[in-house]
Design an enzyme around this catalytic site. Structure first.
Site, mmCIF file in Angstrom:
data_model
loop_
_atom_site.group_PDB
_atom_site.id
_atom_site.type_symbol
_atom_site.label_atom_id
_atom_site.label_comp_id
_atom_site.label_asym_id
_atom_site.label_seq_id
_atom_site.Cartn_x
_atom_site.Cartn_y
_atom_site.Cartn_z
ATOM 1 N N HIS A 97 9.068 -6.935 3.399
ATOM 2 C CA HIS A 97 7.664 -6.692 3.058
ATOM 3 C C HIS A 97 7.003 -5.813 4.114
ATOM 4 C CE1 HIS A 97 6.636 -9.431 -0.350
ATOM 5 N NE2 HIS A 97 7.843 -9.827 -0.064
ATOM 6 N N ASP B 127 0.877 -1.162 0.000
ATOM 7 C CA ASP B 127 0.000 0.000 0.000
ATOM 8 C C ASP B 127 0.920 1.219 0.000
ATOM 9 O OD1 ASP B 127 -1.626 2.171 1.052
ATOM 10 O OD2 ASP B 127 -3.057 0.620 1.643
#
Lengths: 179, 179, 179
Positions: free
Chosen positions: A77, A60
């Site tokens: 991540h 995002d």
């Protein structure tokens, strides 16, 4: 909307790929271009990251805040979505007709190093002056001035103690820049 | 035999690649096609998985059973072979003239979510209604209704308690589908 | 110098890619070629590794010593550089004008198996007859004859006890070679 996102993502990847070629020749120029690209795509950069590996993935762009002098190693991540909540709902006999996820922001302070293969779970907040060891699975709030490692990740020492301890060693083999 | 396996694997990968393009446009259609492909290649699907990431890897198609409503995130590995046994044999002065591995099945129940980068070791059996947190290294038997995380992975809570706890929070930012 | 390194790395990758095609057809021939390539690029091989996956990554060729009969699984990383030291220095108000890393050698003994996705941190020394479980994050010195797993990785058993225990099981499903 969906088409718009696909085009946006594809453009981002193409630009990333082009910038990625730079990393072998000049890592500062690479990082300058990559910072610009991240900003253009809505990233909240407070200051200037030192290095973000091309293989680091952010699920995002709008819900992640990155601090000054950040280093993000390979294959890290940043997860802001958690769709396991749907599985939890089904377990108590609620049957959502579509997948439902939890969205939580990630906020990274200044002077943070995130080691390779680490995962930051939704809601992670990291203070200033923090080292996250390689392979860490991080959730919750990490205090300022800490060294963190493990799965689950825990604070293993104070970063200032660590810095002084390494400096006192006689047998250090130090190397400048990405030699 | 060997040639047959190579052709089979290559075909599987080509088909996977083609199906993979769908995931950006329509994840339900993607999953429908991928389920069909897995079945055709000998997978034991009991019911219909909700989502299996293309980067999830199964080192054996015939010794893995997958339950209904399964979600498998990116880079999850299902390992049914363990060749470290050869290293163990050499350590006790047995010298096998070829590598010897242990083969054990993996069985996944219904309504299971497996977080990214997790590894399921040979012999893993997961019950119904289970969340496996990102980065977990799982072995042995995981009971029904549990949330599991860590390396080594352990049960950290009851999935029904977790569902109710999240629902009670006031500040939840929920999102539908893979928005 | 920099150009020289880039050319060298690119050549190494091209050769690796070519050799990598062999692995699907004949894993012994693959390993023979790969051993030769590693030696030509300055690797310190004591004896002959049994298998090194193509996706295993070594961040330095000159500071890693690999023992006889070594097995390195997919996505294993050998890290000899640690640039988090710069973050530590900044935390105590030292401002190096360039990144400073710690360099430490990695030494692997004979008959060692390293499971997939493991990371060996700078300074790791592994003895003889050792199994490193999948997903382990390893640092420091690992004694001879041990089975190691976890993040952080710890010794979980004696490899000889493990070998005998597996051999006593009645329900073993063993498989020869990479069937």
């Amino acid at each position: 909307m969906n088409i718009h996102r696909i085009i946006n993502k594809t453009l981002f990847r193409l630009q990333k790929g082009a910038i990625g070629l730079l990393v072998y020749f000049d890592s500062r120029l690479y990082m300058k271009c990559y910072n610009n690209l991240l900003k253009r795509h809505g990233f909240n950069l407070k200051g200037t990251p030192r290095f973000i590996a091309l293989s680091a993935r952010f699920d995002d762009f709008k819900r992640i805040t990155l601090g000054d002098r950040l280093v993000v190693s390979m294959n890290v991540h940043f997860l802001t979505h958690d769709y396991s909540f749907t599985t939890a709902l089904i377990s108590i006999n609620e049957k959502p007709d579509t997948d439902i996820g939890i969205l939580r922001e990630i906020i990274i302070g200044d002077n943070v190093f995130i080691g390779m293969n680490s995962i930051l779970l939704p809601g992670t907040i990291i203070g200033n002056n923090v080292i996250i060891g390689a392979g860490s699975i991080v959730r919750g709030t990490i205090p300022d001035n800490s060294v963190v490692a493990g799965n689950p990740a825990i604070v293993i020492s104070d970063i200032r103690d660590y810095a002084r301890k390494v400096k006192q060693r006689k047998d250090n083999n130090l190397v400048k820049d990405k030699e």
